[in-house]
Design an enzyme around this catalytic site. Structure first.
Site, PDB file in Angstrom:
ATOM      1  N   ALA A  22     -47.462 -74.243  -9.013  1.00 10.82           N
ATOM      2  CA  ALA A  22     -47.996 -72.888  -9.201  1.00 10.82           C
ATOM      3  C   ALA A  22     -47.032 -71.869  -8.607  1.00 10.82           C
ATOM      4  O   ALA A  22     -46.531 -72.040  -7.495  1.00 10.82           O
ATOM      5  CB  ALA A  22     -49.359 -72.781  -8.535  1.00 10.82           C
TER       6      ALA A  22
ATOM      7  N   TYR B 273     -58.694 -70.610  -8.180  1.00 14.55           N
ATOM      8  CA  TYR B 273     -57.841 -69.439  -7.972  1.00 14.55           C
ATOM      9  C   TYR B 273     -58.353 -68.265  -8.819  1.00 14.55           C
ATOM     10  O   TYR B 273     -59.427 -68.341  -9.399  1.00 14.55           O
ATOM     11  CB  TYR B 273     -56.386 -69.816  -8.243  1.00 14.55           C
ATOM     12  CG  TYR B 273     -55.920 -70.878  -7.258  1.00 14.55           C
ATOM     13  CD1 TYR B 273     -55.786 -70.574  -5.903  1.00 14.55           C
ATOM     14  CD2 TYR B 273     -55.708 -72.187  -7.656  1.00 14.55           C
ATOM     15  CE1 TYR B 273     -55.425 -71.548  -4.983  1.00 14.55           C
ATOM     16  CE2 TYR B 273     -55.339 -73.169  -6.742  1.00 14.55           C
ATOM     17  CZ  TYR B 273     -55.200 -72.843  -5.406  1.00 14.55           C
ATOM     18  OH  TYR B 273     -54.859 -73.812  -4.496  1.00 14.55           O
TER      19      TYR B 273
ATOM     20  N   ARG C 196     -64.299 -85.118 -12.132  1.00 16.33           N
ATOM     21  CA  ARG C 196     -64.241 -86.447 -11.530  1.00 16.33           C
ATOM     22  C   ARG C 196     -62.761 -86.815 -11.413  1.00 16.33           C
ATOM     23  O   ARG C 196     -62.214 -87.576 -12.182  1.00 16.33           O
ATOM     24  CB  ARG C 196     -64.979 -87.431 -12.444  1.00 16.33           C
ATOM     25  CG  ARG C 196     -64.888 -88.885 -12.086  1.00 16.33           C
ATOM     26  CD  ARG C 196     -65.644 -89.722 -13.116  1.00 16.33           C
ATOM     27  NE  ARG C 196     -65.185 -89.463 -14.474  1.00 16.33           N
ATOM     28  CZ  ARG C 196     -64.133 -90.056 -15.031  1.00 16.33           C
ATOM     29  NH1 ARG C 196     -63.419 -90.914 -14.350  1.00 16.33           N
ATOM     30  NH2 ARG C 196     -63.803 -89.787 -16.282  1.00 16.33           N
TER      31      ARG C 196
ATOM     32  N   GLY D 166     -49.932 -86.623 -11.097  1.00 20.76           N
ATOM     33  CA  GLY D 166     -49.484 -85.901  -9.918  1.00 20.76           C
ATOM     34  C   GLY D 166     -48.852 -86.817  -8.896  1.00 20.76           C
ATOM     35  O   GLY D 166     -47.636 -86.973  -8.833  1.00 20.76           O
TER      36      GLY D 166
END
Length: 363
Positions: free
Chosen positions: A57, A177, A266, A318
Site C-alpha cells: 500500500a 482503511y 475467513r 502473501g
C-alpha cells in the site's frame, strides 16, 4: 496444464500464470516515504515472466497516513525511485501494479507533519491501541469538499504511478482503511450523500474508481475489497447486499476494469484441509472480468490451486511469497516452501526481506 498455470489477459498484459503477489506492507522505504534499493531487489526477486506483482500500500498524499517508512506516490523523488522498481520487474518480463492508499482513521496525528487530526467518514474511533502505542484517536469527519479533494488525490496518484512505469494501479478499498471506512455501516454514520443507504456509503468508492479510470484508463485500474472482514473494527449490517451492489455498479460502469481483488473474511487457513464455504461466490457471479482471490492461501496451497481450477481465479499469496521469491515455480513443481519469519515482516532491514533463498540455493 492446471488453471493456475494457464494464461489470462489482465489489463493490457497477457499473464502466463495466475500466482499473484498480494500487497504487503513491509516498511522498507526511507523516512521520507521514498522507495529504496532494497525494494528494487525485493520486487525483482519476485518477478517472473508473465507474472503479476501488486505493491505494498502506497500513500497518495503526505496526509493520507503517517506510517513510518511506508512508501508514497505523491512527489517526484518517489516517482523516480519507483521507476527503478518497475524497470527491474519489466526486465524479467513481469507486470506490476501499485496499490493506492489512504489510511484514514487508522493512523495517528503524531505521525502527520503538523499533527493534523486523522480523518474518516465519521467521528468513530477504532478500539484498542494504534502503532504508536496510544489509543486510537477519534477522527474528524471529512467535509464533502475534502472528499472531492481526496478523490482527486487518488487520480493524481494513479497518474504518478503510470509515470513511474507501473502497468496499472489497484485502489485500496479493503482492510479498514479510508475507502472501506465509508463502505461499512459500522464506521459510517453520516447523514449526507455519503452516508446511510448502500448507494450513499459506496459513493466514495465508486467516485474514486471513476476518477482513476478517467485518469489512466479502465484497463490500468483495479480495486481491492474485503467484504465482511472485522479487521480494524470493520462491521457492516448487510455484507452481501453492500458488496454485490458495488460489484454490480463496477460491472455496469467499468466492465473493462483490469480486475477486482477480493479478500475473503475467513482469511487465515491452517493446514491443507478443504473448506466448502466460499464467501466470495456472490461477487464472482456478478463480475465478468479477471477476479483475484486472497484468503490466507500461504498455509493452504493445495486449496489455492483447487480454487483456481474450479473458478479460473487468480490467487494472491502473501506470507508464502515473502519467504519464497520463486513461489510460482515452487508451486508448479511441487517444491518445498521456505518458512516465513513473522518477526521480520515489519522491520527495516534486508533480513527477512531480500535474503530468502531461491529453490536449490542457500543463504
Amino acid at each position: 496444464m492446471s488453471a493456475i498455470f494457464s494464461p489470462i489477459k489482465l489489463g493490457k498484459a497477457v499473464l502466463q500464470h495466475r500466482v499473484v503477489l498480494c500487497p504487503l506492507t513491509r516498511f522498507r522505504a526511507t523516512p521520507e516515504a521514498v522507495p529504496t534499493d532494497l525494494q528494487v531487489e525485493y520486487y525483482k526477486q519476485r518477478a517472473s515472466e508473465g507474472g503479476l506483482l501488486i505493491t505494498e500500500a502506497t500513500f497518495i498524499d503526505i496526509l493520507a497516513g503517517g506510517y513510518p517508512r511506508a512508501p508514497g506516490i505523491y512527489n517526484q523523488d518517489q516517482i523516480e525511485a519507483w521507476k527503478k522498481v518497475t524497470d527491474a520487474v519489466h526486465e524479467k518480463k513481469g507486470s506490476i501494479y501499485l496499490q493506492l492508499w489512504h489510511a484514514g482513521r487508522t493512523s495517528s496525528k503524531y505521525l502527520n507533519p503538523n499533527q493534523e487530526q486523522v480523518v474518516s467518514a465519521s467521528d468513530i474511533a477504532i478500539t484498542g491501541k494504534n502503532m504508536t502505542g496510544d489509543d486510537y484517536e477519534v477522527p474528524r469527519p471529512l467535509e464533502i469538499n475534502e472528499i472531492k479533494d481526496i478523490v482527486k488525490q487518488f487520480a493524481n496518484g494513479a497518474k504518478n504511478a503510470i509515470e513511474a512505469g507501473f502497468d496499472g494501479v489497484e485502489i485500496h478499498g479493503a482492510n479498514g482503511y479510508l475507502v472501506d471506512q465509508f463502505i461499512n455501516s459500522g464506521s459510517n454514520k453520516r447523514t449526507d450523500i455519503y452516508g446511510g443507504p448502500i448507494e450513499n456509503r459506496t459513493r466514495f468508492a465508486l467516485e474514486v474508481i471513476d476518477a482513476v479510470v478517467e485518469a489512466v484508463g479502465a484497463e490500468r485500474s483495479a480495486i481491492r475489497f474485503s467484504p465482511g472482514e472485522d479487521f480494524q473494527d470493520m462491521k457492516d449490517e448487510s455484507v452481501v447486499e453492500t458488496w454485490s451492489y458495488l460489484t454490480s455498479e463496477i460491472q455496469k460502469k467499468h466492465p473493462n476494469l483490469s480486475y477486482l481483488h477480493f479478500v475473503e473474511a475467513r482469511s487465515d487457513k491452517v493446514g491443507e484441509e478443504s473448506n466448502d464455504v466460499d464467501t466470495l461466490e456472490p461477487y464472482r457471479k456478478i463480475w465478468k472480468g479477471p477476479f483475484i482471490s486472497a484468503s490466507g492461501f500461504s498455509n493452504s496451497t493445495k486449496e489455492a490451486i483447487a480454487l483456481a481450477e474450479k473458478t479460473g481465479d487468480l490467487i494472491a499469496f502473501g506470507r508464502a511469497f515473502i519467504a519464497n521469491p520463486d513461489l510460482p515455480e515452487r508451486l508448479r513443481n511441487n517444491w518445498e516452501l521456505n518458512k516465513y519469519d513473522r518477526s521480520t515482516f515489519y522491520t527495516n532491514e534486508a533480513t527477512g526481506y531480500t535474503d530468502y533463498p531461491f529453490y536449490g540455493t542457500k543463504n
